[in-house]
Design a protein around this motif. Structure first.
Motif, PDB file in Angstrom:
ATOM      1  N   TRP A 135      45.924  40.819  50.578  1.00 27.23           N
ATOM      2  CA  TRP A 135      44.721  40.434  50.397  1.00 27.23           C
ATOM      3  C   TRP A 135      44.515  39.373  49.460  1.00 27.23           C
ATOM      4  CZ3 TRP A 135      43.485  46.258  48.275  1.00 27.23           C
ATOM      5  CH2 TRP A 135      43.466  47.236  49.543  1.00 27.23           C
ATOM      6  N   GLU A 136      43.447  38.701  49.491  1.00 31.78           N
ATOM      7  CA  GLU A 136      42.989  37.704  48.812  1.00 31.78           C
ATOM      8  C   GLU A 136      42.769  38.037  47.332  1.00 31.78           C
ATOM      9  OE1 GLU A 136      42.600  34.395  49.948  1.00 31.78           O
ATOM     10  OE2 GLU A 136      42.988  35.359  51.886  1.00 31.78           O
ATOM     11  N   PRO A 137      43.125  36.858  46.510  1.00 37.64           N
ATOM     12  CA  PRO A 137      42.835  37.309  45.082  1.00 37.64           C
ATOM     13  C   PRO A 137      41.555  37.295  44.629  1.00 37.64           C
ATOM     14  CG  PRO A 137      44.293  35.053  45.564  1.00 37.64           C
ATOM     15  CD  PRO A 137      43.738  35.552  46.860  1.00 37.64           C
ATOM     16  N   VAL A 138      41.267  38.061  43.621  1.00 38.17           N
ATOM     17  CA  VAL A 138      40.038  38.274  43.096  1.00 38.17           C
ATOM     18  C   VAL A 138      39.657  37.529  41.755  1.00 38.17           C
ATOM     19  CG1 VAL A 138      38.688  40.209  42.044  1.00 38.17           C
ATOM     20  CG2 VAL A 138      40.508  41.004  43.727  1.00 38.17           C
ATOM     21  N   ALA A 139      38.613  36.863  41.857  1.00 38.27           N
ATOM     22  CA  ALA A 139      38.276  35.751  40.717  1.00 38.27           C
ATOM     23  C   ALA A 139      37.219  36.713  40.015  1.00 38.27           C
ATOM     24  CB  ALA A 139      37.610  34.729  41.327  1.00 38.27           C
ATOM     25  N   VAL A 140      37.370  36.576  38.784  1.00 37.94           N
ATOM     26  CA  VAL A 140      36.206  37.306  37.806  1.00 37.94           C
ATOM     27  C   VAL A 140      36.351  36.496  36.624  1.00 37.94           C
ATOM     28  CG1 VAL A 140      38.141  38.959  37.240  1.00 37.94           C
ATOM     29  CG2 VAL A 140      35.460  39.396  36.815  1.00 37.94           C
ATOM     30  N   THR A 141      34.919  36.468  35.928  1.00 36.90           N
ATOM     31  CA  THR A 141      34.869  35.596  34.548  1.00 36.90           C
ATOM     32  C   THR A 141      35.074  36.620  33.479  1.00 36.90           C
ATOM     33  OG1 THR A 141      32.467  36.077  34.611  1.00 36.90           O
ATOM     34  CG2 THR A 141      33.147  34.167  35.734  1.00 36.90           C
ATOM     35  N   THR A 142      35.307  35.948  32.455  1.00 36.28           N
ATOM     36  CA  THR A 142      35.548  36.882  31.093  1.00 36.28           C
ATOM     37  C   THR A 142      34.222  37.414  30.627  1.00 36.28           C
ATOM     38  OG1 THR A 142      35.336  34.879  29.787  1.00 36.28           O
ATOM     39  CG2 THR A 142      37.495  35.647  30.447  1.00 36.28           C
ATOM     40  N   THR A 143      33.358  36.596  31.094  1.00 33.56           N
ATOM     41  CA  THR A 143      31.955  37.217  30.652  1.00 33.56           C
ATOM     42  C   THR A 143      31.400  38.647  31.705  1.00 33.56           C
ATOM     43  OG1 THR A 143      30.942  35.003  30.156  1.00 33.56           O
ATOM     44  CG2 THR A 143      29.237  36.843  30.663  1.00 33.56           C
ATOM     45  N   PHE A 144      31.814  38.304  32.782  1.00 33.48           N
ATOM     46  CA  PHE A 144      31.807  39.811  33.839  1.00 33.48           C
ATOM     47  C   PHE A 144      32.496  40.895  33.207  1.00 33.48           C
ATOM     48  CE2 PHE A 144      32.509  42.316  37.482  1.00 33.48           C
ATOM     49  CZ  PHE A 144      31.283  42.333  38.025  1.00 33.48           C
ATOM     50  N   ILE A 145      33.608  40.782  32.578  1.00 28.83           N
ATOM     51  CA  ILE A 145      34.428  41.819  32.297  1.00 28.83           C
ATOM     52  C   ILE A 145      33.981  42.367  30.897  1.00 28.83           C
ATOM     53  CG2 ILE A 145      36.798  42.328  31.295  1.00 28.83           C
ATOM     54  CD1 ILE A 145      37.845  40.337  33.397  1.00 28.83           C
ATOM     55  N   ASN A 146      33.434  41.374  29.984  1.00 26.86           N
ATOM     56  CA  ASN A 146      33.088  41.812  28.851  1.00 26.86           C
ATOM     57  C   ASN A 146      31.901  42.383  28.665  1.00 26.86           C
ATOM     58  OD1 ASN A 146      35.315  41.008  27.189  1.00 26.86           O
ATOM     59  ND2 ASN A 146      34.496  38.637  27.280  1.00 26.86           N
ATOM     60  N   GLU A 147      30.819  42.138  29.536  1.00 32.18           N
ATOM     61  CA  GLU A 147      29.562  42.607  29.543  1.00 32.18           C
ATOM     62  C   GLU A 147      29.626  43.967  30.024  1.00 32.18           C
ATOM     63  OE1 GLU A 147      27.302  40.220  32.555  1.00 32.18           O
ATOM     64  OE2 GLU A 147      26.590  38.989  30.649  1.00 32.18           O
TER      65      GLU A 147
END
Length: 725
Positions: A321-333
């Motif tokens: 599977w392709e890597p998953v990109a996510v921002t710290t803002t997305f996680i923290n919110e």
């Protein structure tokens, strides 16, 4: 006895009239295995007189019994490695898998020349199928230590070969199976052949537990070119069992469709350790890793040599599977936290994720045994769980108190409910899933319906193609309950394979309004007319309230759309929006075969229309006209016409003539149908309409009304072949 002088022969003796084995114990009594046939003989060089027996075999440790139901989406946690890794991550410790449990692990060198032929013609059911031959093994009891480990993990020790497969299943959650090579060879018509296939209905197979099962075409089996030798993903067959006489073996390590394994297990009532793991969806990427380790261990422990190896899917890119990109803002919110990218990276690396930081974005590559990490929300869940939800701030998330705009779809559906309820229709909510039998009863093609892999019931196997069949199942029960006349409707969605999928690969949805009017035939007056007009009255009223003018066109040839299939096309009409010409749906009575299958009264009709065209054409502004203070006049207008003349064409022409003339002269009018009379075998029929006229400023005279009607009739007769009577 451990004394060379004056040796004492150990044996059972009678003591006080009771046979006693003294202080000696069997493996079963020592919790090492279920063998109770004799005493345990210790041949471990580390065993010294006076040493602790519990410490020697690790019996002084703790056994943690996990309730694995919480791990349904985590097949790796059905193995000791997975649970240990998870616990390490929760306690903030970095876990490192054994060196052999890696994608680049060493593959045993092939030396044996024993032949082996295989194939995989069902890759959708068996994504990966691997085999390897091992020659010249010695089948004997496993070491006391291995027997102890297996016994405490819930597996019964059999012999060193079978125990090796069970040991690595308990460790990695990957089931494997060992076949006796020579027994398999005896069951082949030529070269030694082992491959997966779908079973043949009625085929029988004796399993390792002594049970003989009768297979169906929905079961996967491992077979030779002559017969089935194992029930894939469930249990091996008795005919190829590894025992003390076995000299050569074939190790199978595969990946099976979890839904098929689950249904096979339920069908035959077999709930093995392999089923528990296969029906969670194992990763195909760990097949070569586990197979290589088992083969290497057996070769080193028994002096055997590795042979031919088969892999149905050596190109592993299809499983990655392709890597998953996510921002710290997305996680923290979403967590209500303020975690840095470095902390997030540390939490994930602890459980062997590969994490790269780019500014405030973390790019996460899950390890090969994790098949549940696909979208950014999966990363949020992983971070929150590893951090500990108890460590998150306990406060409500901030939300704006500003008014939000109304959802036009929700508002439109509410408006439709109000309109139909106002005229006595009752809303019902039926299941979105239906049986194949209902689709066939409605004349629809069930191959166009999406079928559920794990349906709750045989009655809920397919996603419905339209709403009408579901409504029709509610007619007969209500008639039996004593409701002589009623109208029901439903707002819902349907899916049809032929309409394709959206950009996300999901089935396209059809938002629909379905309506059915029905009356008990024994209670319907002889002059009540066709049920079609009852349904049409409801639809026209609904359209009027929405500010839409509808056209009803007769159907020239039988249509093949799923939405039209329950309807008798010769007693139905296609519905369009007059302003745009857009097709909206169908209205009509139902086919005789549909009425018979669903026990419907003859006096039953309905319509099914698409919501989007209605929404686009509807008027949201209401207009108001004060009632006239002056009395109105009502007159009926009857026309004689040929029996081939359609009501729709005449009604549309008459309505246009009335509308145009009333606008010119300032009249207020209301035109409604009265009846259609057609005598049997007569070449002509009569159609009657009722016209109500008022004027906002004065009382109309008979002369004015007659002149108005005469002008309207002349306009109609000039365009349609009719005569006023």
């Amino acid at each position: 006895s451990s004394f060379t002088s004056d040796p004492f022969v150990l044996g059972a003796r009678e003591l006080r009239g009771v046979v006693s084995n003294g202080m000696l114990a069997s493996p079963s009594e020592l919790a090492l295995s279920d063998n109770h046939d004799g005493i345990l003989e210790i041949d471990d060089s580390a065993a010294q007189p006076g040493a602790s027996f519990a410490k020697l075999y690790g019996l002084d440790d703790l056994v943690i019994d996990c309730e694995n139901k919480m791990f349904t989406h985590r097949p790796d946690c059905f193995g000791v490695l997975g649970v240990a890794r998870e616990l390490a991550g929760i306690f903030g410790k970095q876990f490192e898998s054994p060196t052999w449990y890696r994608l680049d692990a060493e593959t045993p060198t092939t030396v044996s020349n024993l032949e082996l032929v295989s194939k995989n013609d069902i890759p959708t059911k068996v994504p990966r199928f691997m085999l390897q031959v091992i020659e010249n093994i010695t089948a004997t009891d496993s070491s006391v230590q291995v027997q102890s480990w297996l016994n405490r993990s819930g597996s019964r020790p059999i012999n060193n070969i079978v125990d090796a497969t069970n040991f690595y299943m308990q460790l990695t959650a990957q089931p494997t199976h060992a076949f006796d090579y020579d027994k398999v060879k005896a069951l082949c018509g030529g070269a030694v052949t082992i491959f997966p296939r779908m079973a043949v209905r009625g085929e029988k197979l004796e399993l390792l537990n002594g049970k003989t099962v009768t297979l169906t075409e929905d079961d996967i089996v491992i077979a030779t070119d002559k017969q089935a030798i194992a029930l894939a993903g469930v249990m091996g067959g008795a005919a190829t069992e590894v025992d003390q006489t076995t000299k050569n073996i074939v190790i199978e390590c595969a990946n099976f469709d979890m839904y098929t394994i689950r249904r096979t297990s339920m069908r035959h009532g077999i709930f093995s350790d392999a089923v528990t793991r296969f029906n969670k969806g194992q990763s195909p990427l760990q097949n070569p890793v586990v197979l290589s380790k088992i083969v290497a261990d057996i070769c080193s422990q028994t002096g055997a040599i590795a042979g031919k190896r088969f892999d149905s899917a050596p190109e592993e890119s299809q499983f990655t599977w392709e890597p998953v990109a996510v921002t710290t803002t997305f996680i923290n919110e979403r967590l209500g936290s303020s975690l840095s990218a470095e902390i997030i990276q540390s939490l994930l690396v602890n459980v062997e994720f590969d994490v790269e930081i780019q500014d405030e974005t973390v790019i996460v590559t899950p390890p090969f045994w994790r098949r549940d990490i696909e979208i950014p929300e999966d990363i949020v869940e992983e971070v929150g769980r590893l951090l500990g939800y108890d460590k998150l701030d306990i406060h409500l998330p901030r939300r704006s108190t500003a008014a939000v705009s109304k959802n036009e779809n929700v508002e439109f559906k509410s408006r439709l409910r109000t309109i139909l309820s106002r005229v006595g229709a009752n809303e019902v909510v039926t299941y979105s899933f239906v049986s194949g039998k209902l689709l066939e009863s409605a004349g629809q093609n069930k191959t166009e319906a999406y079928q559920l892999s794990n349906a709750l019931s045989p009655e809920l196997q397919y996603y419905r193609l339209t709403l009408t069949p579901s409504l029709l199942t509610k007619i007969y029960p209500n008639i039996r309950a004593g409701y002589d006349s009623f109208a029901i409707f439903e707002l819902g969605k349907s899916h049809i394979k032929g309409q394709g999928v959206n950009d996300e690969g999901l089935p396209l949805e059809n938002a629909l309004l379905s309506f059915v009017f029905s009356a008990n035939d024994s209670k319907v007056a002889k002059d009540a007319g066709a049920a079609y007009f009852n349904a049409r009255a409801y639809l026209q009223y609904t359209a009027e309230q929405l500010g839409i003018t509808l056209d009803f066109a007769p159907i020239e040839t039988e249509p093949t759309y799923e939405i039209t299939k329950p309807y008798d096309w010769q007693r139905s009409a296609l519905v369009t929006d007059r302003a745009t010409g857009n097709y909206i749906g169908i209205i009509g009575e139902f086919k005789a075969v549909v009425r018979k299958a669903l026990k419907l009264p003859v006096h039953t009709a309905g319509f099914e229309v698409m919501l989007q065209p209605l929404l686009e054409s509807s008027q949201t502004l209401y207009t108001y006209s004060p009632l006239s203070r002056f009395p109105g006049i009502t007159q009926d207008i009857s026309f004689k016409t040929d029996k081939s003349q359609t009501y729709g064409q005449l009604a549309e022409t008459l309505d246009k003539a009335v509308t145009d003339l009333s606008a010119e002269q300032g009249f207020r009018t209301n035109l409604s149908p009265v009846d259609i009379y057609h005598k049997d075998k007569s070449p002509q029929k009569h159609m009657t309409f009722r016209l109500a006229l008022t004027h906002p400023e004065r009382t109309l005279t008979t002369t004015e009304v007659n002149a108005f009607i005469d002008t309207v009739v002349q306009a109609v007769e000039s365009k349609v072949d009719v005569k006023r009577i």
